[in-house]
Design an enzyme around this catalytic site. Structure first.
Site, mmCIF file in Angstrom:
data_model
loop_
_atom_site.group_PDB
_atom_site.id
_atom_site.type_symbol
_atom_site.label_atom_id
_atom_site.label_comp_id
_atom_site.label_asym_id
_atom_site.label_seq_id
_atom_site.Cartn_x
_atom_site.Cartn_y
_atom_site.Cartn_z
ATOM 1 N N ASP A 1 -9.611 6.510 -11.869
ATOM 2 C CA ASP A 1 -10.932 6.461 -12.493
ATOM 3 C C ASP A 1 -11.145 5.189 -13.302
ATOM 4 O O ASP A 1 -12.277 4.776 -13.542
ATOM 5 C CB ASP A 1 -11.112 7.691 -13.394
ATOM 6 N N LEU B 1 -18.943 9.670 -17.525
ATOM 7 C CA LEU B 1 -20.071 8.790 -17.206
ATOM 8 C C LEU B 1 -19.634 7.443 -16.628
ATOM 9 O O LEU B 1 -20.481 6.615 -16.294
ATOM 10 C CB LEU B 1 -20.906 8.542 -18.469
ATOM 11 N N ARG B 2 -18.318 7.227 -16.528
ATOM 12 C CA ARG B 2 -17.857 5.922 -16.048
ATOM 13 C C ARG B 2 -18.323 5.642 -14.623
ATOM 14 O O ARG B 2 -18.646 4.510 -14.268
ATOM 15 C CB ARG B 2 -16.329 5.847 -16.142
ATOM 16 N N GLY B 3 -18.391 6.693 -13.803
ATOM 17 C CA GLY B 3 -18.824 6.508 -12.428
ATOM 18 C C GLY B 3 -20.251 6.016 -12.331
ATOM 19 O O GLY B 3 -20.555 5.082 -11.582
ATOM 20 N N THR C 1 -20.501 2.382 -13.573
ATOM 21 C CA THR C 1 -19.999 1.449 -12.566
ATOM 22 C C THR C 1 -20.962 1.320 -11.403
ATOM 23 O O THR C 1 -21.200 0.222 -10.895
ATOM 24 C CB THR C 1 -18.626 1.915 -12.051
#
Length: 337
Positions: free
Chosen positions: A193, A274-276, A279
Site C-alpha cells: 500500500d 484514503l491513500r489509494g 494516488t
C-alpha cells in the site's frame, strides 16, 4: 561511461513506461512497484528513464541539495550564505539485497573516528539517491525492517540517524522503485500500500513484439552509440514533454466531480484508507499534464485505476479473480465502459 539503452526504444511494456514517466512528472505519486517475469526489461527501463531526464542543478554537498528550495536543504546548506552549484544527472542508486542498515541510512565514519578521534557522518545510499531514484531489484526478498525504513523515508523525504553519538538529519527525497518476481515471494499488504503505483510486467505473447525487442537489443549491443543516435530525437521530444508537464502540473484542474468518481471507485473496491484515492488523483492529474490537457477527466481516471489501485485490494476468498480483472469490472460498473 557506457551508453544506456534509450527509453524510447523499449518495445512493449507500455504500462511500465507510462508509470515511470508519471513518477518523473510528479514524484509525490509515491514510487513504483513492478512485479513480473524475469528478463522483461524492468531494470533497463528504470535506468533508461534516468538517462532521459534533464540534469538537475545541485549544491556541492554530499546530498546534492536543491539550491532553489531552502526548505529541503541539509543543515549545512541551509546555514551557508552562498552555495557552489553544479549540474548533475538524476541519481539512480541500486540497493543490493545484502545491504546493511548502516549502508542504507549512513553511519559513523570509523576511519576518521579511529585516526583523528572525530565523530563524522558517512552518508549512505539514501543520501546518494536524494532527488533521484532508489532502485531495489527483488524487493520482495529484502528484509522487512529495511523495507519499512525505506518506505518511511520515501514518505517523509528525510533520513534521521540517531546512533553512536551522532544526530544527523538530511534530505532523502527519493522515488522508490521496486521490482520482483511474485513466484519468489510477496510483499506484505501494508508495504504494498505504501508504493504509489503497481504494474504487472509480462513476457510478450505476440511474435512481432518479441522479434522487435530482440532486434533492437541486438542492434544496441553491436553499436551502442549508433543505436542511441537513432533514438535521440524521440528521447529529446519525451524529455521536453516531461519538463513541460512538470511546469503545468499545478495548473491542471481536478473537478469535484472527478474526485467524487474516484472516491466512488475506491469505495466500490473496498480499498483501505484514503491513500489509494490520493494516488489515483495524482496519477490521473500527472497523466493529464503529460498529455497536455488542462483538466483531469474520467478517461484519465480509468487509465490510471489499475496501476493506482490493483495492489490495494483486499483478498476475497470467495473471489479468485485477479486484481486487474476486478478493477476493470469495477471501472465499468462505476465509471461506465
Amino acid at each position: 561511461m557506457s551508453a544506456r539503452y534509450p527509453f524510447s526504444a523499449i518495445a512493449g511494456q507500455d504500462e511500465l513506461k507510462q508509470a515511470l514517466l508519471l513518477t518523473a512528472v510528479d514524484p509525490l505519486i509515491g514510487g513504483l512497484l513492478a512485479f513480473g517475469d524475469r528478463g522483461t526489461g524492468k531494470s533497463t527501463a528504470v535506468r533508461a528513464l534516468a538517462a532521459l531526464l534533464p540534469e538537475i542543478k545541485a549544491t556541492t554537498c554530499a546530498y546534492h541539495c536543491d539550491p532553489d528550495s531552502p526548505g529541503t536543504m541539509c543543515d549545512s546548506c541551509r546555514s551557508a550564505k552562498t552555495h557552489k552549484t553544479r549540474k548533475m544527472p538524476i541519481p539512480v542508486v541500486d540497493l543490493p539485497l545484502g545491504a546493511t542498515e548502516d549502508r542504507v541510512i549512513g553511519a559513523l565514519n570509523l576511519e576518521r573516528a579511529l585516526s583523528h578521534g572525530e565523530k563524522t557522518f558517512e552518508p549512505g545510499l539514501l543520501a546518494q539517491a536524494n532527488r533521484g531514484y532508489l532502485y531495489v531489484d527483488e524487493v520482495n526478498l529484502l528484509e522487512d525492517h529495511i523495507v519499512d525504513l525505506l518506505l518511511d523515508v520515501a514518505a517523509s523525504g528525510e533520513n534521521v540517524v540517531e546512533r553512536e553519538g551522532l544526530s544527523v538529519r538530511h534530505p532523502a527525497r527519493v522515488v522508490l522503485v521496486g521490482s520482483g518476481n511474485p513466484e519468489e515471494g510477496e510483499l506484505r499488504p501494508q508495504l504494498l500500500d505504501r508504493f504509489g503505483l503497481s504494474v504487472e510486467v509480462r513476457t510478450p505473447t505476440d511474435v512481432s513484439t518479441w522479434v522487435e525487442i530482440v532486434k533492437r537489443r541486438d542492434s544496441f549491443e553491436r553499436d551502442p552509440d549508433g543505436f542511441t543516435a537513432l533514438w535521440a530525437a524521440q528521447e529529446d521530444q519525451t524529455r521536453k514533454r516531461i519538463v513541460k508537464a512538470r511546469k503545468s502540473l499545478n495548473s491542471v484542474s481536478v473537478a469535484d466531480a472527478i474526485l467524487e468518481r474516484a472516491a466512488a471507485l475506491c469505495i466500490h473496491l473496498k480499498t483501505d484508507g484514503l491513500r489509494g484515492q490520493l494516488t489515483l488523483m495524482r496519477a490521473a492529474r500527472a497523466l493529464a499534464a503529460f498529455e497536455g490537457a488542462k483538466e483531469t477527466t474520467e478517461v484519465h481516471l480509468k487509465r490510471m485505476a489499475g496501476p493506482a489501485l490493483r495492489h490495494r485490494l483486499r483478498r476475497n476468498p470467495l473471489d479468485e479473480t485477479g486484481s486487474t480483472t476486478r478493477i476493470d469490472r469495477a471501472v465499468a460498473e462505476v465509471l461506465g465502459a
